[in-house]
Scaffold this motif. Structure first.
Motif, PDB file in Angstrom:
ATOM      1  N   MET A   1       0.842  -1.179   0.000  1.00 49.34           N
ATOM      2  CA  MET A   1       0.000   0.000   0.000  1.00 49.34           C
ATOM      3  C   MET A   1       0.886   1.240   0.000  1.00 49.34           C
ATOM      4  SD  MET A   1      -3.180   0.531   2.489  1.00 49.34           S
ATOM      5  CE  MET A   1      -3.589   2.098   3.114  1.00 49.34           C
ATOM      6  N   ALA A   2       0.544   2.187  -0.857  1.00 50.33           N
ATOM      7  CA  ALA A   2       1.332   3.409  -0.978  1.00 50.33           C
ATOM      8  C   ALA A   2       1.162   4.274   0.263  1.00 50.33           C
ATOM      9  CB  ALA A   2       0.901   4.186  -2.213  1.00 50.33           C
ATOM     10  N   LYS A   3       2.254   4.922   0.631  1.00 47.19           N
ATOM     11  CA  LYS A   3       2.220   5.809   1.793  1.00 47.19           C
ATOM     12  C   LYS A   3       1.523   7.113   1.408  1.00 47.19           C
ATOM     13  CE  LYS A   3       5.238   7.707   5.265  1.00 47.19           C
ATOM     14  NZ  LYS A   3       6.606   7.894   5.713  1.00 47.19           N
ATOM     15  N   LYS A   4       0.665   7.611   2.292  1.00 42.86           N
ATOM     16  CA  LYS A   4      -0.046   8.864   2.036  1.00 42.86           C
ATOM     17  C   LYS A   4       0.912  10.038   2.148  1.00 42.86           C
ATOM     18  CE  LYS A   4      -4.815   8.107   3.232  1.00 42.86           C
ATOM     19  NZ  LYS A   4      -5.932   8.624   4.006  1.00 42.86           N
ATOM     20  N   PRO A   5       0.687  11.081   1.331  1.00 39.66           N
ATOM     21  CA  PRO A   5       1.499  12.296   1.478  1.00 39.66           C
ATOM     22  C   PRO A   5       1.143  12.997   2.787  1.00 39.66           C
ATOM     23  CG  PRO A   5      -0.235  12.615  -0.150  1.00 39.66           C
ATOM     24  CD  PRO A   5      -0.284  11.175   0.259  1.00 39.66           C
ATOM     25  N   VAL A   6       2.050  13.825   3.266  1.00 39.87           N
ATOM     26  CA  VAL A   6       1.814  14.565   4.509  1.00 39.87           C
ATOM     27  C   VAL A   6       1.973  16.066   4.257  1.00 39.87           C
ATOM     28  CG1 VAL A   6       2.535  12.698   6.044  1.00 39.87           C
ATOM     29  CG2 VAL A   6       4.212  14.335   5.269  1.00 39.87           C
ATOM     30  N   GLU A  18       2.719  17.234  11.335  1.00 44.97           N
ATOM     31  CA  GLU A  18       2.656  16.533  10.057  1.00 44.97           C
ATOM     32  C   GLU A  18       1.420  15.646  10.054  1.00 44.97           C
ATOM     33  OE1 GLU A  18       6.198  14.419   9.102  1.00 44.97           O
ATOM     34  OE2 GLU A  18       7.216  16.230   8.445  1.00 44.97           O
ATOM     35  N   PRO A  20      -1.066  13.088   7.582  1.00 46.33           N
ATOM     36  CA  PRO A  20      -1.314  12.439   6.295  1.00 46.33           C
ATOM     37  C   PRO A  20      -2.657  12.901   5.727  1.00 46.33           C
ATOM     38  CG  PRO A  20      -1.581  10.876   8.086  1.00 46.33           C
ATOM     39  CD  PRO A  20      -1.101  12.157   8.700  1.00 46.33           C
ATOM     40  N   THR A  22      -5.435  12.897   2.013  1.00 41.25           N
ATOM     41  CA  THR A  22      -5.832  12.426   0.690  1.00 41.25           C
ATOM     42  C   THR A  22      -5.968  13.664  -0.188  1.00 41.25           C
ATOM     43  OG1 THR A  22      -7.050  10.597   1.668  1.00 41.25           O
ATOM     44  CG2 THR A  22      -7.613  11.192  -0.596  1.00 41.25           C
TER      45      THR A  22
END
Length: 107
Positions: A1-6, A18, A20, A22
């Protein structure tokens, strides 16, 4: 699973944290705004990625009564956020909305 941007979420009287998110692309007029869809304390919020400021807090309707967004899935929260942002822009005007997002002052 891809890590969410922060991004750095601005908090009143506290250091930024920080968080995370969508990505939420919102297009109105000629500009597209990249915003953050965040779930904090059980409810969904839309924040500006650049300043970390809260733009809109998601509310849902149940039989015409506004309720909190705790039980919404991410897909439902996205739809609710886009409708809510349209309502916000209709209320304050597109030029005001874009000027605040281009020169944000979180507090």
């Amino acid at each position: 699973m891809a890590k969410k941007p922060v991004f750095l979420l601005a908090l009143r009287n506290l250091p930024s944290v920080e968080t995370p998110y969508t990505p939420l692309m919102y297009t109105r007029g000629t500009q597209t705004h990249k915003l953050a869809l965040v779930k904090r304390y059980g409810s969904w919020q839309v924040c500006d990625i650049g300043s970390g400021a809260l733009v809109w807090r998601a509310k849902s309707d149940w039989k015409g009564i506004p309720v909190d967004s705790i039980g919404l899935t991410i897909a439902e929260a996205r739809v609710c956020a886009l409708v809510g942002l349209d309502s916000l822009v209709d209320r304050v005007g597109l030029s005001k909305f874009e000027s605040v997002l281009s020169n944000p002052k979180p507090f």
